[in-house]
Design a protein around this motif. Structure first.
Motif: not given
Length: 331
Positions: A36-43, A100-102
């Motif tokens: 799995e590719n973990p989600y990126l927490r927006v910071d 960045a797009s995903k």
């Protein structure tokens, strides 16, 4: 009526409670596996935007020193840069690309040996070193990120890619991200249009003084100094060349065929002699008048258009050059 409403409300609450066996179901973190590719927490505070501009013909690696972002590592990961580097070696810190797009981490394996990745024009990871547009390496000993651009990259190329350091865990929420905005420019290029009056061997001129800033930036010389260094009778080091518009290749082997420094150029934009079949114009550098003269051969039809490429390069330092792409119309 009020009793009916109260009963309905109590029924809804009961259904809600039955549907939740464990309160922790709402709060537990998802543990990502290797697939799995973990989600990126927006910071926004964890992001460092890096703008890099590369100049055609002068491509050199550009370096980001991680120590320059020590405060960001401390604030976002509660670690020093040295601790991050040590973590990379023992596996407690991860270093990956970010899509960045995903909005997630890209756990693609390194494609540039064991130090980094190649990227295409869209900023995507690729494995082909021959067709790649840019690359990034990490040097853990020097604590740097190194970005290179393919020597074949054209002016106007723009790409973006992101990499990040994260603490390994159930998620990658504690991280520092580097967002690279890479562009390729050509400050050496002058675009010009000229019209040549009718008449055999008539000509028009381009004044070098109109481009004094370009000459100074690219050669480090004034117009007078540039002209004095041309490789005419004085044996200077700056050589004039015809450039293939299609390939961008400089003709560095042809001798001057017009008044030096100068050439006769055929209808294909290549060097020729004045009496060759199909020759169309001449381009000569006039040092006394500080101009580039563009002239026409006899018997050419009015309204004919040509595009030619010309350049000046210091043969003792090939990073010093400038060039013209000239659209020529015959009146």
């Amino acid at each position: 009526m009020k009793k009916i409403k109260i009963l309905i409300l109590l029924s809804c609450i009961a259904v809600g409670l039955c549907g939740c066996d464990d309160y922790n179901d709402f709060t537990s973190k998802h543990v990502y596996d290797d697939t799995e590719n973990p989600y990126l927490r927006v910071d926004a505070e964890a992001k460092a935007a890096i703008n890099m501009e590369f100049e055609v013909g002068r491509f050199e690696a550009q370096i980001v020193k991680l120590d320059d972002y020590s405060d960001k590592f401390q604030n976002e990961m509660n670690m020093t840069v040295d601790q991050v580097i040590a973590g990379l070696k023992n596996g407690s810190i991860l270093f990956y690309n970010i899509n960045a797009s995903k909005g997630n981490w890209d756990k693609s394996e390194m494609t540039k040996g064991t130090t980094g990745w190649y990227y295409n024009t869209a900023g995507g990871v690729m494995s082909d070193s021959e067709t790649q547009t840019a690359s990034l390496d990490i040097d853990t000993e020097a604590k740097t990120l190194i970005v290179n651009v393919n020597e074949q990259a054209k002016a106007g190329t723009i790409l973006n890619f992101n990499v990040g350091f994260a603490i390994d865990g159930p998620d990658y929420d504690r991280y520092v991200r580097f967002a690279f905005n890479v562009s390729v420019t050509d400050p050496s290029l002058i675009i010009a249009s000229v019209s040549i009056p009718e008449g055999d061997y008539s000509n028009t001129t381009i004044d070098f003084n109109d481009y004094a800033e370009t000459i100074s930036y690219n050669l480090g010389l004034s117009v007078e100094e540039f002209l004095a260094k041309l490789d005419t009778e004085t044996g200077g080091s700056i050589h004039m060349s015809v450039i293939n518009i299609g390939t961008g290749e400089w003709d560095v082997t042809s001798d001057y065929t017009a008044n030096p420094p100068g050439y006769w150029i055929n209808n294909l934009g290549a060097v020729c002699s004045w009496n060759d079949a199909g020759f169309s114009m001449f381009a000569e550098t006039n040092s006394d008048d500080q101009v580039l003269s563009i002239g026409r051969a006899p018997a050419l039809s009015a309204g004919t258009n040509f595009t030619i490429g010309l350049g000046y390069k210091d043969i003792e330092d090939e990073t010093k050059f400038f060039s013209f792409i000239i659209s020529v119309t015959l009146e």
